[in-house]
Design an enzyme around this catalytic site. Structure first.
Site, short mmCIF file in Angstrom:
data_model
loop_
_atom_site.label_atom_id
_atom_site.label_comp_id
_atom_site.label_asym_id
_atom_site.label_seq_id
_atom_site.Cartn_x
_atom_site.Cartn_y
_atom_site.Cartn_z
N SER A 1 -33.25 -12.30 39.37
CA SER A 1 -32.39 -13.02 40.31
C SER A 1 -30.97 -13.00 39.76
O SER A 1 -30.78 -13.10 38.54
CB SER A 1 -32.87 -14.47 40.44
OG SER A 1 -31.86 -15.28 41.02
N MET B 1 -26.12 -10.11 48.30
CA MET B 1 -24.96 -10.93 47.94
C MET B 1 -24.33 -10.38 46.65
O MET B 1 -23.52 -11.06 46.01
CB MET B 1 -25.37 -12.39 47.75
CG MET B 1 -25.91 -12.99 49.06
SD MET B 1 -25.69 -14.76 49.18
CE MET B 1 -26.64 -15.32 47.81
N GLY B 2 -24.72 -9.17 46.25
CA GLY B 2 -24.09 -8.54 45.09
C GLY B 2 -24.62 -9.05 43.77
O GLY B 2 -25.65 -9.72 43.70
N HIS C 1 -32.69 -5.52 43.62
CA HIS C 1 -31.88 -4.94 44.69
C HIS C 1 -32.02 -3.41 44.71
O HIS C 1 -32.16 -2.80 45.78
CB HIS C 1 -30.39 -5.25 44.47
CG HIS C 1 -30.04 -6.71 44.47
ND1 HIS C 1 -29.64 -7.38 43.33
CD2 HIS C 1 -30.00 -7.63 45.47
CE1 HIS C 1 -29.38 -8.63 43.63
NE2 HIS C 1 -29.59 -8.82 44.91
P1 AMP Z 1 -29.64 -11.53 47.36
O1 AMP Z 1 -28.54 -10.69 46.81
O2 AMP Z 1 -30.19 -12.53 46.41
O3 AMP Z 1 -29.31 -12.11 48.72
O4 AMP Z 1 -30.86 -10.55 47.62
C1 AMP Z 1 -30.72 -9.41 48.44
C2 AMP Z 1 -32.08 -8.80 48.68
O5 AMP Z 1 -32.67 -8.44 47.43
C3 AMP Z 1 -33.06 -9.77 49.35
O6 AMP Z 1 -33.85 -9.05 50.29
C4 AMP Z 1 -33.89 -10.25 48.21
O7 AMP Z 1 -35.19 -10.66 48.58
C5 AMP Z 1 -33.95 -9.01 47.34
N1 AMP Z 1 -34.28 -9.37 45.97
C6 AMP Z 1 -33.64 -10.25 45.17
N2 AMP Z 1 -34.29 -10.38 43.99
C7 AMP Z 1 -35.37 -9.55 44.05
C8 AMP Z 1 -36.43 -9.23 43.17
N3 AMP Z 1 -36.53 -9.79 41.97
N4 AMP Z 1 -37.36 -8.35 43.58
C9 AMP Z 1 -37.29 -7.78 44.81
N5 AMP Z 1 -36.31 -8.04 45.69
C10 AMP Z 1 -35.36 -8.90 45.33
#
Ligand code: AMP
Length: 286
Positions: free
Chosen positions: A185, A30-31, A37
């Protein structure tokens, strides 16, 4: 690196790579990218002949009172980060491309979607599964990379891929933390300095659980109660859930044996944060 915003632009690129026999690695996001990421992107770069990253803040996975409108967005920053990693293509569709007027089709993974985060975020995993299936159909990746940060998401998506016979391999990768242990996050940007400090309580409660397990505690209720006690002592924290569940079906466990997931969601002020620890036959990962 190119950016595609329409289905046709994307399909043209993918088709060309498929014709060249290049293996496609895909990282859906989601950027507002961070090292979590980028760890997925680096793995894709290592294992694939072409890496596609999608950036799409998916409205269908946010509840009506959640943070869809204010979710952090910065394409220029993300683009620079991905360029540096040598990503081949960013898929950056507007909402109308993913959900045109009259959109009606959804994917649900029964039961698993209602547990843990699904309890306080009804419809969340329906939105996640729907967008990920659409993205898989568009990108047609050989492998897709996801973080264990969102453990329930990994478990649900693996089930979707299995149940629907999707020709993609889900590759889950370790959770990446900040120097002080806070799970990275995009939502950490919402935290004030005081809240950022208070947020360390999530990781501290997992450290406590790990210590208890390493000293032989197997009783899930005991571990859970001690975690709750620790988190409750933090004035800025409000627990959404702390659960110890089976790593396959997410059912609560009484005793920790070979495999378990300890997962929690805690509000720090108005920001809801999640974290987890996995116990597998290979050891404890958090
Ligand atoms: P999001 O942008 O939050 O939807 O995350 C995109 C991808 O990045 C998803 O597969 C998440 O699980 C992964 N992700 C987000 N935060 C972390 C983190 N701290 N460590 C590893 N992977 C992450």
């Amino acid at each position: 690196m190119e950016i595609a915003s329409t289905v046709n632009e994307l399909r043209e690129k993918i088709l060309a790579w498929k014709n060249q026999g290049r293996k496609i690695g895909f990282v859906p996001t989601m950027g507002y990218l961070h090292e979590g990421h980028l760890s997925l992107v680096r793995e894709s770069k290592k294992r694939s002949g072409a890496t596609v990253v999608s950036i799409f803040v998916n409205p269908k996975q946010f509840g009506p009172t959640e943070d869809y409108k204010v979710y952090p967005r910065d394409l220029e920053r993300d683009r620079a980060l991905l360029e540096k990693e040598g990503v081949d293509l960013i898929f950056y569709p507007p909402v109308e491309v993913m959900y045109p007027e009259g959109y009606r089709t959804y994917v649900e993974v029964e039961d698993l979607q209602d547990k843990l985060c699904g309890k306080s975020r009804p419809g969340h995993f329906r939105g996640v599964c729907t967008v990920v299936l659409k993205l898989f159909n568009l990108v047609q990746p050989d492998e897709a990379y996801f973080g264990w940060k969102d453990a329930q998401q990994v478990i649900i998506l693996r089930k979707m891929v299995e149940d629907l016979n999707l020709p993609v391999k889900i590759v889950p990768l370790p959770l990446v933390r900040d120097h002080d242990g806070l799970a990275l996050s995009s939502r950490n940007t919402y935290l004030s300095p005081e809240e950022r400090q208070a947020a360390l309580v999530l990781k501290k409660s997992l450290d406590l659980a790990e210590n208890l397990i390493q000293t032989g505690e197997k009783n899930a209720r005991q571990i859970r109660e001690k975690m709750i006690e620790l988190i409750s002592a933090e004035p800025l924290a409000r627990i959404d859930y702390v659960e110890i569940v089976d790593l396959q079906n997410l059912e609560p466990l009484e005793k920790i044996a070979d495999e378990a997931l300890i997962a929690l969601a805690v509000f720090i002020g108005r920001t809801r944060l999640i974290d987890n620890l996995r116990i597998t036959t290979g050891g404890i990962e958090k």
